[in-house]
Design an enzyme around this catalytic site. Structure first.
Site, PDB file in Angstrom:
ATOM      1  N   MET A  30       0.898  -1.143   0.078  1.00  0.00           N
ATOM      2  CA  MET A  30       0.042   0.129  -0.225  1.00  0.00           C
ATOM      3  C   MET A  30       0.860   1.168  -0.070  1.00  0.00           C
ATOM      4  O   MET A  30       0.424   2.229   0.261  1.00  0.00           O
ATOM      5  CB  MET A  30      -0.962  -0.073   1.314  1.00  0.00           C
ATOM      6  CG  MET A  30      -1.905  -1.430   1.067  1.00  0.00           C
ATOM      7  SD  MET A  30      -3.499  -0.970   1.935  1.00  0.00           S
ATOM      8  CE  MET A  30      -2.636  -0.742   3.921  1.00  0.00           C
ATOM      9  N   GLY A  31       2.078   1.163  -0.329  1.00  0.00           N
ATOM     10  CA  GLY A  31       2.961   2.211  -0.348  1.00  0.00           C
ATOM     11  C   GLY A  31       3.635   2.806   0.874  1.00  0.00           C
ATOM     12  O   GLY A  31       3.546   1.899   1.835  1.00  0.00           O
ATOM     13  N   ALA A  32       4.147   3.957   1.121  1.00  0.00           N
ATOM     14  CA  ALA A  32       4.860   4.463   2.196  1.00  0.00           C
ATOM     15  C   ALA A  32       5.949   3.457   2.536  1.00  0.00           C
ATOM     16  O   ALA A  32       5.907   2.880   3.753  1.00  0.00           O
ATOM     17  CB  ALA A  32       3.771   4.669   3.135  1.00  0.00           C
ATOM     18  N   HIS A  37       9.459  -3.443   3.372  1.00  0.00           N
ATOM     19  CA  HIS A  37       8.996  -3.758   1.903  1.00  0.00           C
ATOM     20  C   HIS A  37      10.184  -4.303   0.904  1.00  0.00           C
ATOM     21  O   HIS A  37       9.963  -5.299   0.296  1.00  0.00           O
ATOM     22  CB  HIS A  37       8.212  -2.594   1.261  1.00  0.00           C
ATOM     23  CG  HIS A  37       6.734  -2.081   1.905  1.00  0.00           C
ATOM     24  ND1 HIS A  37       6.895  -1.093   2.780  1.00  0.00           N
ATOM     25  CD2 HIS A  37       5.808  -2.606   2.158  1.00  0.00           C
ATOM     26  CE1 HIS A  37       5.700  -1.050   3.241  1.00  0.00           C
ATOM     27  NE2 HIS A  37       4.962  -1.923   3.028  1.00  0.00           N
ATOM     28  N   ASP A 151       1.942  -9.433   9.015  1.00  0.00           N
ATOM     29  CA  ASP A 151       0.728  -9.593   8.860  1.00  0.00           C
ATOM     30  C   ASP A 151       0.543 -11.091   8.634  1.00  0.00           C
ATOM     31  O   ASP A 151       0.199 -11.556   7.613  1.00  0.00           O
ATOM     32  CB  ASP A 151       0.203  -8.884   7.685  1.00  0.00           C
ATOM     33  CG  ASP A 151       0.511  -7.410   7.760  1.00  0.00           C
ATOM     34  OD1 ASP A 151      -0.222  -6.796   8.598  1.00  0.00           O
ATOM     35  OD2 ASP A 151       1.451  -6.944   7.168  1.00  0.00           O
TER      36      ASP A 151
END
Ligand code: AMP
Length: 282
Positions: A30-32, A37, A151
């Protein structure tokens, strides 16, 4: 790095790679973006010819409008990070590109996984996750897709979806990447006020202590100890803590041989919700 906002152009480009027998590794985000990541991208680079990263803040997985509106958006910095990680393709679609008709979720049956932990506090969240991941898998058709154990419930649910829908993709779980002080990296960390940020490593420290206690204490003793620890922390509010079976994600009341367990936690630091988990040795 090539950037696509439109699924048709992306599919055309990927078709060329597929015709040339190149394998595709996919990292949905989802970016940021942060190092967590990037660690997934690194794994994908090692095992695939081409790496596709998506950045899409999926509205249907937010059960709280404020959380959606406040979700950090840092696309320019994200592009710099992706280039530095040698990502091949960024897919950054609009909401109408992914949801051409209604912005609603498909209803899934994840055989009960969706009702545990996050499912009890985030109504409809996993239907939203399933909807967007399935849509992205259908557009990109990767050989492998990479998800973080941060997650963990999401990872198990995506594996279940792939199994039930016979999707031709291998789902890979990757270790949790942490700040030096142990706080699990998250796009939400940037929203932590200073005081809450400095106390937040308490979450992982507590999980590490639980890992040790799991050898000698029973689960109800551990649960009681943890609740008392959080009562001493006025800046952190415990939402849930549970020791659960890794496969079913059901809370465990006692330890059984040949089962794998994990401790899962969700905490509010002010208005910022943080989650973490740790593997326990039986
Ligand atoms: P998000 O952008 O937060 O939706 O996350 C995109 C992917 O990155 C998901 O598979 C997450 O589990 C994974 N991820 C996020 N934070 C971390 C982290 N600290 N370590 C490893 N994976 C992560």
């Amino acid at each position: 790095m090539r950037i696509f906002n439109n699924k048709k152009d992306l599919k055309d480009c990927l078709l060329d790679y597929k015709t040339n027998k190149k394998t595709i590794g996919f990292v949905p985000t989802m970016g940021a973006l942060h190092q967590g990541h990037l660690s997934l991208i690194e794994k994908a680079k090692q095992k695939n010819d081409i790496v596709v990263v998506s950045i899409f803040v999926n509205p249907t997985q937010f059960n709280n409008v404020e959380d959606l509106e406040k979700y950090p958006k840092t696309i320019e910095n994200d592009i710099l990070l992706l280039r530095s990680a040698s990502c091949d393709i960024l897919f950054s679609p609009s909401v109408t590109e992914i949801y051409p008709k209604n912005i609603t979720s498909e209803k899934f049956n994840f055989e009960g996984l969706e009702h545990q932990m996050e499912g009890r506090f985030r109504d409809g969240h996993f239907d939203g996750v399933g909807t967007v991941v399935k849509a992205l898998f259908e557009i990109i058709t990767p050989e492998k897709a990479y998800f973080g154990q941060k997650d963990f419930q999401q990872l198990q649910i995506v594996k279940k979806m792939v199994e039930k829908h016979h999707l031709p993709v291998k789902v890979k779980g990757c270790p949790i990447y942490r700040e030096e002080d142990g706080l699990a990296m998250s796009s939400r960390n940037a929203r932590l006020p200073k005081e809450q940020r400095s106390i937040a490593p308490f979450i992982y420290k507590t999980l590490q202590k639980i890992q040790q206690k799991f050898d000698t204490k029973n689960i109800s003793e551990i649960n009681e100890w943890l609740e008392n620890e959080f009562k001493k922390q006025p800046l952190l509010t415990l939402e849930y803590f549970t020791i659960a079976d890794e496969k079913t994600l059901k809370s465990a009341e006692s330890k059984k041989a040949n089962k794998k367990y994990r401790a899962f936690i969700a905490v509010f630091a002010g208005s910022v919700r943080l989650i973490d988990n740790i593997r326990l040795k039986n």
